[in-house]
Design a protein around this motif. Sequence first.
Motif, PDB file in Angstrom:
ATOM      1  N   ASP A 183     -52.965  26.209 -14.205  1.00 18.25           N
ATOM      2  CA  ASP A 183     -52.187  25.482 -15.209  1.00 18.25           C
ATOM      3  C   ASP A 183     -50.959  26.262 -15.656  1.00 18.25           C
ATOM      4  O   ASP A 183     -49.914  25.667 -15.953  1.00 18.25           O
ATOM      5  N   GLU A 184     -51.082  27.571 -15.704  1.00 19.55           N
ATOM      6  CA  GLU A 184     -49.979  28.383 -16.222  1.00 19.55           C
ATOM      7  C   GLU A 184     -48.851  28.558 -15.208  1.00 19.55           C
ATOM      8  O   GLU A 184     -47.710  28.816 -15.598  1.00 19.55           O
ATOM      9  N   LYS A 185     -49.155  28.392 -13.929  1.00 21.16           N
ATOM     10  CA  LYS A 185     -48.111  28.542 -12.915  1.00 21.16           C
ATOM     11  C   LYS A 185     -48.209  27.534 -11.779  1.00 21.16           C
ATOM     12  O   LYS A 185     -47.280  26.765 -11.544  1.00 21.16           O
ATOM     13  N   LEU A 186     -49.324  27.532 -11.059  1.00 19.58           N
ATOM     14  CA  LEU A 186     -49.358  26.885  -9.751  1.00 19.58           C
ATOM     15  C   LEU A 186     -49.080  25.393  -9.797  1.00 19.58           C
ATOM     16  O   LEU A 186     -48.362  24.860  -8.934  1.00 19.58           O
ATOM     17  N   PHE A 187     -49.634  24.688 -10.794  1.00 19.46           N
ATOM     18  CA  PHE A 187     -49.385  23.253 -10.881  1.00 19.46           C
ATOM     19  C   PHE A 187     -47.919  22.936 -11.199  1.00 19.46           C
ATOM     20  O   PHE A 187     -47.469  21.808 -10.990  1.00 19.46           O
ATOM     21  N   LYS A 188     -47.185  23.907 -11.705  1.00 21.83           N
ATOM     22  CA  LYS A 188     -45.783  23.694 -12.063  1.00 21.83           C
ATOM     23  C   LYS A 188     -44.837  23.870 -10.874  1.00 21.83           C
ATOM     24  O   LYS A 188     -43.695  23.404 -10.909  1.00 21.83           O
ATOM     25  N   LEU A 189     -45.304  24.542  -9.838  1.00 26.99           N
ATOM     26  CA  LEU A 189     -44.408  24.909  -8.744  1.00 26.99           C
ATOM     27  C   LEU A 189     -43.894  23.707  -7.960  1.00 26.99           C
ATOM     28  O   LEU A 189     -42.751  23.702  -7.496  1.00 26.99           O
ATOM     29  N   VAL A 190     -44.727  22.685  -7.785  1.00 26.43           N
ATOM     30  CA  VAL A 190     -44.310  21.559  -6.943  1.00 26.43           C
ATOM     31  C   VAL A 190     -43.071  20.873  -7.508  1.00 26.43           C
ATOM     32  O   VAL A 190     -42.217  20.390  -6.753  1.00 26.43           O
ATOM     33  N   ASP A 191     -42.937  20.832  -8.825  1.00 29.60           N
ATOM     34  CA  ASP A 191     -41.762  20.207  -9.437  1.00 29.60           C
ATOM     35  C   ASP A 191     -40.535  21.101  -9.385  1.00 29.60           C
ATOM     36  O   ASP A 191     -39.435  20.660  -9.737  1.00 29.60           O
ATOM     37  N   GLN A 192     -40.720  22.342  -8.962  1.00 30.88           N
ATOM     38  CA  GLN A 192     -39.602  23.278  -8.884  1.00 30.88           C
ATOM     39  C   GLN A 192     -39.150  23.534  -7.444  1.00 30.88           C
ATOM     40  O   GLN A 192     -38.234  24.328  -7.220  1.00 30.88           O
ATOM     41  N   LEU A 193     -39.784  22.871  -6.484  1.00 30.65           N
ATOM     42  CA  LEU A 193     -39.359  23.022  -5.097  1.00 30.65           C
ATOM     43  C   LEU A 193     -37.983  22.385  -4.914  1.00 30.65           C
ATOM     44  O   LEU A 193     -37.681  21.346  -5.493  1.00 30.65           O
ATOM     45  N   ASN A 194     -37.159  23.013  -4.092  1.00 33.77           N
ATOM     46  CA  ASN A 194     -35.749  22.642  -3.997  1.00 33.77           C
ATOM     47  C   ASN A 194     -35.444  21.588  -2.941  1.00 33.77           C
ATOM     48  O   ASN A 194     -34.581  20.736  -3.152  1.00 33.77           O
ATOM     49  N   THR A 195     -36.111  21.658  -1.801  1.00 31.49           N
ATOM     50  CA  THR A 195     -35.723  20.851  -0.647  1.00 31.49           C
ATOM     51  C   THR A 195     -36.693  19.694  -0.428  1.00 31.49           C
ATOM     52  O   THR A 195     -37.888  19.807  -0.719  1.00 31.49           O
ATOM     53  N   PRO A 196     -36.202  18.570   0.094  1.00 33.27           N
ATOM     54  CA  PRO A 196     -37.088  17.422   0.339  1.00 33.27           C
ATOM     55  C   PRO A 196     -38.278  17.754   1.233  1.00 33.27           C
ATOM     56  O   PRO A 196     -39.394  17.282   0.986  1.00 33.27           O
ATOM     57  N   ALA A 197     -38.054  18.556   2.268  1.00 38.02           N
ATOM     58  CA  ALA A 197     -39.158  18.899   3.171  1.00 38.02           C
ATOM     59  C   ALA A 197     -40.237  19.687   2.438  1.00 38.02           C
ATOM     60  O   ALA A 197     -41.438  19.448   2.621  1.00 38.02           O
ATOM     61  N   ALA A 198     -39.823  20.624   1.594  1.00 36.27           N
ATOM     62  CA  ALA A 198     -40.794  21.406   0.827  1.00 36.27           C
ATOM     63  C   ALA A 198     -41.504  20.535  -0.199  1.00 36.27           C
ATOM     64  O   ALA A 198     -42.713  20.686  -0.432  1.00 36.27           O
ATOM     65  N   GLN A 199     -40.778  19.622  -0.809  1.00 33.18           N
ATOM     66  CA  GLN A 199     -41.386  18.737  -1.801  1.00 33.18           C
ATOM     67  C   GLN A 199     -42.466  17.860  -1.170  1.00 33.18           C
ATOM     68  O   GLN A 199     -43.511  17.615  -1.784  1.00 33.18           O
ATOM     69  N   LYS A 200     -42.226  17.407   0.050  1.00 30.09           N
ATOM     70  CA  LYS A 200     -43.224  16.585   0.742  1.00 30.09           C
ATOM     71  C   LYS A 200     -44.482  17.397   1.034  1.00 30.09           C
ATOM     72  O   LYS A 200     -45.607  16.938   0.788  1.00 30.09           O
ATOM     73  N   LEU A 201     -44.312  18.600   1.547  1.00 30.17           N
ATOM     74  CA  LEU A 201     -45.462  19.469   1.801  1.00 30.17           C
ATOM     75  C   LEU A 201     -46.156  19.841   0.491  1.00 30.17           C
ATOM     76  O   LEU A 201     -47.386  19.886   0.410  1.00 30.17           O
ATOM     77  N   GLY A 202     -45.360  20.098  -0.527  1.00 26.41           N
ATOM     78  CA  GLY A 202     -45.911  20.518  -1.803  1.00 26.41           C
ATOM     79  C   GLY A 202     -46.764  19.459  -2.466  1.00 26.41           C
ATOM     80  O   GLY A 202     -47.763  19.776  -3.122  1.00 26.41           O
ATOM     81  N   ALA A 203     -46.399  18.192  -2.306  1.00 30.74           N
ATOM     82  CA  ALA A 203     -47.168  17.115  -2.934  1.00 30.74           C
ATOM     83  C   ALA A 203     -48.605  17.097  -2.423  1.00 30.74           C
ATOM     84  O   ALA A 203     -49.559  16.924  -3.198  1.00 30.74           O
ATOM     85  N   HIS A 204     -48.770  17.280  -1.118  1.00 28.44           N
ATOM     86  CA  HIS A 204     -50.125  17.322  -0.550  1.00 28.44           C
ATOM     87  C   HIS A 204     -50.881  18.549  -1.049  1.00 28.44           C
ATOM     88  O   HIS A 204     -52.052  18.448  -1.455  1.00 28.44           O
ATOM     89  N   ARG A 205     -50.227  19.689  -1.039  1.00 25.87           N
ATOM     90  CA  ARG A 205     -50.897  20.922  -1.458  1.00 25.87           C
ATOM     91  C   ARG A 205     -51.255  20.878  -2.941  1.00 25.87           C
ATOM     92  O   ARG A 205     -52.279  21.434  -3.357  1.00 25.87           O
ATOM     93  N   GLN A 206     -50.419  20.215  -3.727  1.00 26.02           N
ATOM     94  CA  GLN A 206     -50.724  20.052  -5.149  1.00 26.02           C
ATOM     95  C   GLN A 206     -52.038  19.293  -5.335  1.00 26.02           C
ATOM     96  O   GLN A 206     -52.882  19.664  -6.152  1.00 26.02           O
ATOM     97  N   GLN A 207     -52.214  18.232  -4.558  1.00 26.19           N
ATOM     98  CA  GLN A 207     -53.432  17.440  -4.687  1.00 26.19           C
ATOM     99  C   GLN A 207     -54.660  18.236  -4.264  1.00 26.19           C
ATOM    100  O   GLN A 207     -55.735  18.108  -4.868  1.00 26.19           O
ATOM    101  N   VAL A 208     -54.512  19.058  -3.232  1.00 24.87           N
ATOM    102  CA  VAL A 208     -55.613  19.929  -2.811  1.00 24.87           C
ATOM    103  C   VAL A 208     -56.052  20.820  -3.969  1.00 24.87           C
ATOM    104  O   VAL A 208     -57.253  20.982  -4.239  1.00 24.87           O
ATOM    105  N   MET A 209     -55.094  21.391  -4.672  1.00 23.25           N
ATOM    106  CA  MET A 209     -55.431  22.266  -5.805  1.00 23.25           C
ATOM    107  C   MET A 209     -56.057  21.485  -6.953  1.00 23.25           C
ATOM    108  O   MET A 209     -57.024  21.944  -7.571  1.00 23.25           O
ATOM    109  N   ARG A 210     -55.512  20.319  -7.256  1.00 22.59           N
ATOM    110  CA  ARG A 210     -56.059  19.534  -8.373  1.00 22.59           C
ATOM    111  C   ARG A 210     -57.498  19.111  -8.086  1.00 22.59           C
ATOM    112  O   ARG A 210     -58.351  19.146  -8.980  1.00 22.59           O
TER     113      ARG A 210
END
Length: 224
Positions: A183-210
């Motif tokens: 909560d203090e860091k990792l869940f916040k990172l996906v909204d801070q990704l810069n590039t569309p390709a990273a954001q797409k990968l990040g969305a899946h990884r975010q759900q894995v963590m949640r």
Amino acid sequence: MVTPEIKLLSAAEQERFDRLYAYTESVLAADRTGHSLDHINRVLANAVLLLHDTPAADTLTVVAAATLHDTYDDKLVDNVPAARRKTAAMLADQGFDQSSTAEILGIIDQMSYRYSLDHDVTLDLNGQLVQDADRLDAIGAIGIARTFYYGGAHGSQLYGGEVREHLSGAEYRHSSSVLNHFDEKLFKLVDQLNTPAAQKLGAHRQQVMRDFVAEFKAEVNGAK
């Protein structure tokens, strides 16, 4: 460890990269906190993936910064200024001019989550790719494993304590518990990704963590 072949580099650039990689290997060889050469290899793989979608970025700058980004991290070295000077000297030895060296060191200096807590900074395109590549390795299944690995190495409490908000860089470094780090860091990172390709990968990884954190909390509370 075998040096990765970066097919986007010329033969001459690959030779320079090989020497940077060997230097990083010498610095991180003993790491047992999740910042070993395995981490560097994954960040490099992420960076190359993002480079394919970002032709305007400079490949050598990106892979050099990705390779060297932990060589003077204050979590890993005792004397940061001295380690930074060694990294700068290594770049100069491999033919990077003053401007290129300054750009690579600037990316490394400003790319971390901790730095962003105390500074409002926008990285250039090369820096954005390196930052995204590193942050992708902090989330998802690998991110879960690294979080507990790092917490164990530093004797952190497994779970418990209050989740803290609006942390400074200094406050962030003193974790309340491993589980709270999500909560203090990792869940916040996906909204801070810069590039569309990273954001797409990040969305899946975010759900894995949640999903993992929800299951973890359910088991702790005796719900499962």
